[in-house]
Scaffold this active site. Structure first.
Site, PDB file in Angstrom:
ATOM      1  N   ASN A  86       0.860  -1.179   0.000  1.00  0.00           N
ATOM      2  CA  ASN A  86       0.000   0.000   0.000  1.00  0.00           C
ATOM      3  C   ASN A  86       0.897   1.231   0.000  1.00  0.00           C
ATOM      4  O   ASN A  86       1.763   1.365   0.869  1.00  0.00           O
ATOM      5  CB  ASN A  86      -0.905   0.009   1.236  1.00  0.00           C
ATOM      6  CG  ASN A  86      -1.873  -1.173   1.245  1.00  0.00           C
ATOM      7  OD1 ASN A  86      -2.382  -1.563   0.203  1.00  0.00           O
ATOM      8  ND2 ASN A  86      -2.104  -1.742   2.414  1.00  0.00           N
ATOM      9  N   HIS A  99       6.641  -1.608   3.657  1.00  0.00           N
ATOM     10  CA  HIS A  99       6.505  -3.031   4.006  1.00  0.00           C
ATOM     11  C   HIS A  99       5.692  -3.739   2.942  1.00  0.00           C
ATOM     12  O   HIS A  99       4.850  -3.135   2.282  1.00  0.00           O
ATOM     13  CB  HIS A  99       5.834  -3.186   5.385  1.00  0.00           C
ATOM     14  CG  HIS A  99       4.556  -2.440   5.512  1.00  0.00           C
ATOM     15  ND1 HIS A  99       4.513  -1.081   5.732  1.00  0.00           N
ATOM     16  CD2 HIS A  99       3.262  -2.836   5.411  1.00  0.00           C
ATOM     17  CE1 HIS A  99       3.250  -0.677   5.776  1.00  0.00           C
ATOM     18  NE2 HIS A  99       2.475  -1.713   5.579  1.00  0.00           N
TER      19      HIS A  99
HETATM   20  P1  5GP Z   1      -0.519  -0.705   5.869  1.00  0.00           P
HETATM   21  O1  5GP Z   1      -1.968  -0.405   6.137  1.00  0.00           O
HETATM   22  O2  5GP Z   1       0.373   0.451   6.260  1.00  0.00           O
HETATM   23  O3  5GP Z   1      -0.232  -1.226   4.481  1.00  0.00           O
HETATM   24  O4  5GP Z   1      -0.169  -1.926   6.802  1.00  0.00           O
HETATM   25  C1  5GP Z   1       0.139  -1.793   8.136  1.00  0.00           C
HETATM   26  C2  5GP Z   1      -0.117  -3.136   8.761  1.00  0.00           C
HETATM   27  O5  5GP Z   1       0.577  -3.175   9.989  1.00  0.00           O
HETATM   28  C3  5GP Z   1      -1.578  -3.413   9.058  1.00  0.00           C
HETATM   29  O6  5GP Z   1      -1.974  -4.607   8.397  1.00  0.00           O
HETATM   30  C4  5GP Z   1      -1.631  -3.562  10.586  1.00  0.00           C
HETATM   31  O7  5GP Z   1      -2.505  -4.574  11.008  1.00  0.00           O
HETATM   32  C5  5GP Z   1      -0.189  -3.881  10.921  1.00  0.00           C
HETATM   33  N1  5GP Z   1       0.251  -3.397  12.237  1.00  0.00           N
HETATM   34  C6  5GP Z   1       0.047  -2.165  12.760  1.00  0.00           C
HETATM   35  N2  5GP Z   1       0.614  -2.064  13.971  1.00  0.00           N
HETATM   36  C7  5GP Z   1       1.198  -3.262  14.215  1.00  0.00           C
HETATM   37  C8  5GP Z   1       1.940  -3.777  15.318  1.00  0.00           C
HETATM   38  O8  5GP Z   1       2.197  -3.109  16.331  1.00  0.00           O
HETATM   39  N3  5GP Z   1       2.399  -5.049  15.224  1.00  0.00           N
HETATM   40  C9  5GP Z   1       2.159  -5.826  14.110  1.00  0.00           C
HETATM   41  N4  5GP Z   1       2.644  -7.061  14.130  1.00  0.00           N
HETATM   42  N5  5GP Z   1       1.445  -5.374  13.048  1.00  0.00           N
HETATM   43  C10 5GP Z   1       0.979  -4.111  13.115  1.00  0.00           C
END
Ligand code: 5GP
Length: 115
Positions: A86, A99
């Site tokens: 994303n 990521h």
């Molecule tokens: P994005 O929405 O930025 O593409 O993805 C961020 C991801 O990080 C989300 O799927 C969310 O669930 C995950 N996430 C957010 N905070 C944490 C955390 O503290 N630990 C872990 N393991 N995942 C997290």
């Protein structure tokens, strides 16, 4: 390193289990999984978004893809998985430290990019 939750996980400030790690990246389980397998491949280097990556990041970006394949084999999902990045809040990015999401273990809708 970035001043984000992932920067803190990489530095060890927030304890987290690495299901894979090497010199360049770590892999953790997503805290809010969208499928039976949902892991995050996170470079140690804190690039905020894919759109901010530079030519000098070429090897690192390639490395993340190779790690995706390796971790897929490690988890036994190498026959069917999806990788998602994303980029930007409007595309669903919530953590501004690049990521890759590796998602597997459920049936994906044919011809559909997300979901
Ligand atoms: P994005 O929405 O930025 O593409 O993805 C961020 C991801 O990080 C989300 O799927 C969310 O669930 C995950 N996430 C957010 N905070 C944490 C955390 O503290 N630990 C872990 N393991 N995942 C997290």
């Amino acid at each position: 390193m970035s001043d984000t939750i992932f920067g803190k996980i990489i530095s060890g400030e927030i304890p987290s289990e690495f299901i894979y790690e090497d010199e360049y990246c770590v892999v953790i389980n997503d805290i809010n999984p969208q499928a039976p397998v949902h892991v995050l491949i996170i470079p140690r280097q804190g690039i905020s978004r894919l759109a901010d990556a530079e030519d000098a990041d070429q090897a690192l970006l390639g490395h993340l893809m190779l790690v995706a394949g390796k971790v897929a084999r490690q988890l036994g999902v190498e026959e069917a998985f999806r990788l998602i990045i994303n980029n930007g809040a409007e595309a669903g990015q919530t953590v501004f430290h690049l990521h890759l999401h590796l998602i597997a273990g459920r049936k994906f809708a044919e011809g559909q990019m997300a979901g």
